[in-house]
Design a protein around this motif. Structure first.
Motif, PDB file in Angstrom:
ATOM      1  N   LEU A  63       0.699  -1.282  -0.085  1.00 19.62           N
ATOM      2  CA  LEU A  63       0.159   0.009   0.130  1.00 19.62           C
ATOM      3  C   LEU A  63       0.967   1.159  -0.029  1.00 19.62           C
ATOM      4  CD1 LEU A  63      -3.043  -0.691   2.430  1.00 19.62           C
ATOM      5  CD2 LEU A  63      -3.004  -0.007   0.044  1.00 19.62           C
ATOM      6  N   ILE A  64       1.906   1.182   0.747  1.00 21.38           N
ATOM      7  CA  ILE A  64       2.536   2.419   0.836  1.00 21.38           C
ATOM      8  C   ILE A  64       3.424   2.788  -0.562  1.00 21.38           C
ATOM      9  CG2 ILE A  64       4.538   3.367   1.950  1.00 21.38           C
ATOM     10  CD1 ILE A  64       3.664   2.100   4.427  1.00 21.38           C
ATOM     11  N   ALA A  65       3.835   1.670  -1.017  1.00 16.82           N
ATOM     12  CA  ALA A  65       4.642   1.757  -2.292  1.00 16.82           C
ATOM     13  C   ALA A  65       3.776   2.155  -3.160  1.00 16.82           C
ATOM     14  CB  ALA A  65       5.134   0.381  -2.697  1.00 16.82           C
ATOM     15  N   ALA A  66       2.451   1.846  -3.376  1.00 17.33           N
ATOM     16  CA  ALA A  66       1.471   1.888  -4.511  1.00 17.33           C
ATOM     17  C   ALA A  66       0.866   3.658  -4.367  1.00 17.33           C
ATOM     18  CB  ALA A  66       0.474   0.949  -4.454  1.00 17.33           C
ATOM     19  N   HIS A  67       1.045   4.103  -2.969  1.00 16.47           N
ATOM     20  CA  HIS A  67       0.192   5.271  -2.662  1.00 16.47           C
ATOM     21  C   HIS A  67       1.415   5.967  -1.937  1.00 16.47           C
ATOM     22  CE1 HIS A  67      -3.550   3.844  -3.953  1.00 16.47           C
ATOM     23  NE2 HIS A  67      -3.250   2.581  -3.422  1.00 16.47           N
ATOM     24  N   PRO A  68       2.437   6.709  -2.430  1.00 12.62           N
ATOM     25  CA  PRO A  68       3.440   7.567  -1.757  1.00 12.62           C
ATOM     26  C   PRO A  68       2.490   8.668  -1.610  1.00 12.62           C
ATOM     27  CG  PRO A  68       3.863   7.407  -4.155  1.00 12.62           C
ATOM     28  CD  PRO A  68       2.770   6.395  -3.845  1.00 12.62           C
ATOM     29  N   ILE A  69       2.805   9.201  -0.289  1.00 16.07           N
ATOM     30  CA  ILE A  69       2.139  10.474   0.311  1.00 16.07           C
ATOM     31  C   ILE A  69       2.787  11.494  -0.607  1.00 16.07           C
ATOM     32  CG2 ILE A  69       1.930  11.856   2.122  1.00 16.07           C
ATOM     33  CD1 ILE A  69       0.040   9.679   2.145  1.00 16.07           C
ATOM     34  N   GLY A  70       1.751  12.457  -0.783  1.00  9.62           N
ATOM     35  CA  GLY A  70       2.282  13.903  -1.625  1.00  9.62           C
ATOM     36  C   GLY A  70       2.319  13.495  -3.047  1.00  9.62           C
ATOM     37  N   ALA A  71       2.174  12.302  -3.485  1.00  4.96           N
ATOM     38  CA  ALA A  71       2.193  12.150  -4.980  1.00  4.96           C
ATOM     39  C   ALA A  71       0.883  13.076  -5.812  1.00  4.96           C
ATOM     40  CB  ALA A  71       1.769  10.669  -5.153  1.00  4.96           C
ATOM     41  N   LEU A  72      -0.281  13.161  -4.982  1.00  2.00           N
ATOM     42  CA  LEU A  72      -1.217  13.747  -5.400  1.00  2.00           C
ATOM     43  C   LEU A  72      -0.829  15.220  -5.718  1.00  2.00           C
ATOM     44  CD1 LEU A  72      -4.743  12.256  -4.128  1.00  2.00           C
ATOM     45  CD2 LEU A  72      -3.961  12.551  -6.498  1.00  2.00           C
TER      46      LEU A  72
END
Lengths: 476, 138
Positions: free
Chosen positions: B122-131
């Motif tokens: 999950l963390i790899a697929a949704h890096p925080i700040g990506a959006l």
């Protein structure tokens, strides 16, 4: 690309149904059958029974069966038996695999630490084991011994609560072994939190022991109730699930084919033979000819190429083969054509093991004809009359559903059918009843009479019959 | 005002069972994460806004705002919608977790390998700040 949500397609309503509990095999197909497929994974189970009842063997059979490379199995020995003793005797069993020791199956003797620090030491020991080993199964043998170390009821409850919280939080299946009695179920807090409770018991009967496997509780499982016999062998526990009546199909139709008894005159008396799938009680005193008529029926099955089972409790196969030859039969040819002569000693066995063995043979060989010689011997293998009655009822129902034509021999004490409780019950359960008598002073005169046929006309006269090298013949 | 957590590898967990907390904390710490626990859904919302964790792990059965409502509220708020949610519950609620916007549902009990693998994926697929980076680049 995002991570997909694990699909749950079962139910879309607010409440989702959890109907696919994973199961852990007990390493024993018959025990799994009783347990409704095995123990639920991630459950806490108690295996209870007196010393020598087979608890440790049952647990060890389970762990060696489930041992694999992914996650190890942890076996805590506590204060009941030292580890060396447990492992020493384990080596005599077929399921033991030395290569799994220390890697897939890890034994740990926590007795000394518990003796020193008390029951409370179990919880940090479990925490440490979970964190370092990630065990998929944890066995505590004996948990009752740990429980008994706690100084007060409050301490015991706290210890059980903490252990339950930990074992519930972590994905592991736990087995708590203990020398508990039935009364302990109401007293010990571990029984309230257990998802499964299995009892192994032993009852002394003359020179032999009867052992029973019973499930008291198994959450979320359709298990087979009641006492199921078992023996301890070099393979572990050999369990015999209690025979229960089959569910009758709603549109159940009896077979409409008649088959020969192998005795022409008797077929004529029966209006053309026996309906396939019926049960015939062949009753009479010793020497009346029950075994001979039963064998004739079995030989006719072999002659027609029908797999036939002859279950005998009095004469061993060598004696039976001699009897077949005396009737003019060819035992080797009959056996080649599907006749299975089985001898079982009712003195050495429980009725459960005899019945399970019989059904295994029926299923393996697709048996169409069967003779049990004799019911009285089967009765001597059953210590409980109700159990015997339930078994016989279930047997007859199984035969009817599977269209197996059976002849059940029963020895009477005289030339009458009345007066035997079991015989009366069997007369009621059987489709056909044939009574044999024997008398005569200068020469033996054997006679038979068809007392009852279900769904058929019959000749109800008393007829004399003779036994010769040509077999059984009804005299005019 | 964000009170950014000093450790950028923090995972926020809404969980009341001490036994589950102990195991989550131990295994996640071993894997190099920092863990912060909250007792209820309201505190989880508050802390998620404040510290912007890599991931929110929540039980459904938590007080004030349940785990599913928490997931919805996190998805509705632009400031937290890129924080992935893992619903880790005793309830069989995979479909409801999905409807609530959770990225993954896992049923208790905890199995170390399954839990860690899910967290890491999950963390790899949704890096925080990506959006935020995506929006900034437009």
């Amino acid at each position: 690309m995002g991570v997909e949500i694990i699909p749950d397609r079962r139910v879309s309503s607010r409440r989702e149904v959890d109907d696919n509990t994973e199961r852990m095999s007990a390493g024993n197909p018959e025990a799994d059958h009783i347990l409704g497929g095995g123990f639920p994974s991630n459950s806490i189970n108690i295996i209870m029974g007196h010393p020598g009842s087979g608890k440790t063997i049952f647990a060890e059979q389970l762990i060696f069966h489930n041992a694999s490379d992914d996650r190890p199995i942890l076996y805590f020995t506590t204060l009941s038996e030292p580890l060396e003793k447990v492992v020493r005797y384990l080596q005599g069993f077929g399921f033991f695999d030395e290569t799994k020791l220390g890697t897939q199956v890890i034994y740990e003797d926590v007795g000394p630490q518990l003796a020193k620090e008390g029951a409370g030491a179990l919880i940090p020991l479990l925490h440490a084991a979970i964190k370092t080993l990630s065990p998929k199964v944890i066995v505590i043998d004996s948990f009752k011994a740990v429980h008994d170390l706690a100084p007060s009821a409050a301490e015991r409850r706290r210890m059980v609560y903490e252990m339950t919280a930990l074992l519930t939080a972590y994905g592991t299946t736990a087995f708590l072994l203990g020398e508990y009695t039935e009364e302990d179920i109401l007293l010990y807090p571990e029984f309230a939190v257990a998802d499964g409770i299995v009892e192994l018991s032993r009852r002394r009967l003359g020179n032999r022991d009867e052992r029973y496997f019973r499930v008291y509780k198994l959450r979320g499982s359709r298990y087979l109730e009641g006492a199921h016999a078992f023996r301890i062998t070099s393979s572990g526990l050999d369990v015999y699930p209690r025979l229960v009546s089959p569910r009758m199909p709603e549109g159940y139709e009896p077979a409409t084919e008649r088959i020969s008894t192998g005795i022409q005159g008797l077929d004529e008396m029966l209006d053309g033979g026996l309906w396939r799938g019926t049960t015939t009680l062949l009753a009479g005193p010793s020497g009346a000819g029950k075994t001979t008529i039963g064998l004739q029926f079995a030989l006719e099955g072999a002659r027609c190429g029908e797999p036939t089972l002859y279950m005998n409790f009095q004469e061993n196969p060598t004696q039976l083969i001699r009897t077949i030859r005396a009737l003019g039969g060819d035992p080797e040819q009959a056996q080649a054509h599907g006749l299975d002569l089985v001898y079982a000693s009712p003195v050495e066995l429980q009725i459960d093991s005899i019945i399970v063995d019989m059904f295994r043979r029926i299923q393996q060989r697709g048996v169409r004809r069967l003779v049990i010689d004799a019911l009285g011997d089967l009765a001597s293998a059953a210590t409980d009359p109700q159990r015997l009655h339930d078994y016989l009822y279930a047997l007859v129902q199984h035969f009817a559903v599977s269209t197996i034509t059976s002849v059940l021999n029963f020895e009477t004490t005289g030339n009458t059918i009345a007066g035997h409780g079991m015989q009366n019950a069997m007369s009621y359960l059987s489709d056909n009843v044939v009574l044999l008598t024997v008398d005569g002073e200068e020469r033996t005169r054997r006679k038979l009479r068809v007392l009852k046929t279900r769904g058929s006309a019959h000749d109800s006269r008393v007829r004399e019959f003779a036994i010769s090298a040509a077999g059984v013949s009804i005299l005019e | 005002m964000q009170d950014q957590h000093p450790d950028s590898r923090v995972i926020l967990i809404a969980e009341r069972s001490q036994s589950v907390r102990d195991l989550q904390s131990y295994f996640l710490n071993q894997a190099g994460f920092t863990v912060e626990f909250v007792d209820d859904g309201e505190a989880a919302l508050e802390r998620a806004l404040a510290i912007r964790p890599l991931l929110v792990v929540t039980e459904i059965l938590i007080p004030k705002i349940d785990g599913l409502a928490l997931s919805r509220r996190l998805q509705e708020n632009p400031a937290t919608r890129d924080i992935p949610v893992l619903v880790f519950s005793i309830l069989a609620a995979g479909a409801r977790a999905s409807e609530a916007g959770a990225k993954l549902f896992l049923r208790k009990p905890l199995v170390e390998s399954v839990f860690l693998s899910a967290v890491q994926q999950l963390i790899a697929a949704h890096p925080i700040g990506a959006l935020e980076e995506q929006w900034a680049s437009k």
